[in-house]
Design a protein around this motif. Structure first.
Motif, short mmCIF file in Angstrom:
data_model
loop_
_atom_site.label_atom_id
_atom_site.label_comp_id
_atom_site.label_asym_id
_atom_site.label_seq_id
_atom_site.Cartn_x
_atom_site.Cartn_y
_atom_site.Cartn_z
N CYS A 75 0.83 -1.21 0.00
CA CYS A 75 0.00 0.00 0.00
C CYS A 75 0.86 1.25 0.00
O CYS A 75 0.51 2.27 -0.63
N GLN A 122 -7.86 0.63 -0.24
CA GLN A 122 -8.82 1.70 -0.45
C GLN A 122 -8.59 2.86 0.51
O GLN A 122 -8.62 4.03 0.13
N CYS A 126 -7.27 7.04 -0.26
CA CYS A 126 -8.23 8.10 0.03
C CYS A 126 -7.54 9.22 0.82
O CYS A 126 -6.70 8.97 1.68
N ALA A 142 -9.45 6.53 -6.68
CA ALA A 142 -10.03 5.19 -6.68
C ALA A 142 -9.84 4.52 -8.03
O ALA A 142 -9.57 3.31 -8.11
N LEU A 145 -6.35 3.25 -8.24
CA LEU A 145 -6.21 2.04 -7.43
C LEU A 145 -6.65 0.82 -8.23
O LEU A 145 -5.94 -0.20 -8.27
#
Length: 263
Positions: A75, A122, A126, A142, A145
């Motif tokens: 991430c 997610q 954000c 998004a 991603l």
């Protein structure tokens, strides 16, 4: 004793801290236009790590996290890639969300990917902000991603087969597509990450195989964060090092030109 991916293991946090330092160095490099950073002690191995991280964040870069669980190191790479792309777009340097880099999150258990990895990914994209402090558009974050992430469940030998045969595909192709309109994930990766995946002798061998088989020769980099020894199950750094050395002694084939450094 729970050994699954629903727990955040200590070494994944250590790996994130290390990656954050490397990312800061590459950001300084980009700002100053130099090839090597100076905020960390300079040696060949750290320079190789910096270069691999830089490639993984660039267009057509690739990162894979093995046994990802919550996927925190992956991430970190993903959010930095998206943030840099939007900064480049804002500064008029091209880029935009059409960046073909990819982060592959892998875990043996599909439910871990659905209930831990994907929600974490997610959350991490954000609320991103550009260097000028302006919040990024949530929809485009998004979208980035979805375009840049692959979540693959199952055993690692099956994963290796999918990579080697070109069966691992991006869900929403960008460019570099095949004739049938699909984008395959290459079987050689710039940066492979793993945390706490070497806790048994068998997992040491599997981690070593995946890294040595799928890192880009000469330029790919694998980062493994693990304990020196796992009491009761027998894994650790010594067994992992032995497994890597056993695979990399050949001067021919997919393991040639690969070096191992335990820090």
């Amino acid at each position: 004793v729970y050994e699954g991916g629903l727990k955040v293991w200590e070494c994944s946090v250590d790996l994130c801290r290390f990656l954050a330092r490397i990312i800061d160095d590459t950001s300084m490099d980009a700002a100053s236009g130099i090839c090597a950073a100076s905020s960390m002690d300079t040696d060949d191995d750290l320079d190789a790590v910096r270069m691999a991280v830089r490639r993984s964040l660039a267009s057509s870069g690739s990162t894979m996290e093995l046994g990802c669980g919550h996927g925190l190191p992956g991430c970190l790479i993903l959010r930095e890639n998206i943030r840099r792309t939007f900064n480049e777009e804002q500064n008029g340097n091209g880029g935009g969300v059409d960046n073909s880099s990819v982060v592959i999150f892998t875990d043996f258990n599909d439910f871990v990917l659905h209930h831990a990895t994907i929600p974490n990914a997610q959350l991490n994209v954000c609320g991103l902000r550009r260097d000028d402090g302006v919040a990024m558009d949530e929809y485009r974050s998004a979208q980035a991603l979805v375009q840049r992430s692959v979540f693959a469940g199952g055993d690692w030998m099956g994963l290796s087969q999918k990579l080697s045969s070109g069966d691992l595909l991006l869900p929403f192709p960008l460019h570099n597509m095949t004739n049938d309109g699909q984008q395959k994930v290459g079987d050689r990766i710039d940066l492979i990450l793993a945390s706490e995946t070497t806790y048994t002798p068998e997992s040491c061998e599997d981690t070593a195989f995946l890294m040595l088989r799928h890192l880009k020769p000469y330029v790919g980099c694998g980062l493994v964060a693990c304990k020196r020894f796992y009491f009761g199950v027998g894994g650790g750094t010594d067994l992992f090092k032995a497994a890597c050395e056993k695979l990399s002694i050949s001067d021919q084939g997919p393991y040639s030109g690969l070096r191992l450094n335990v820090r």
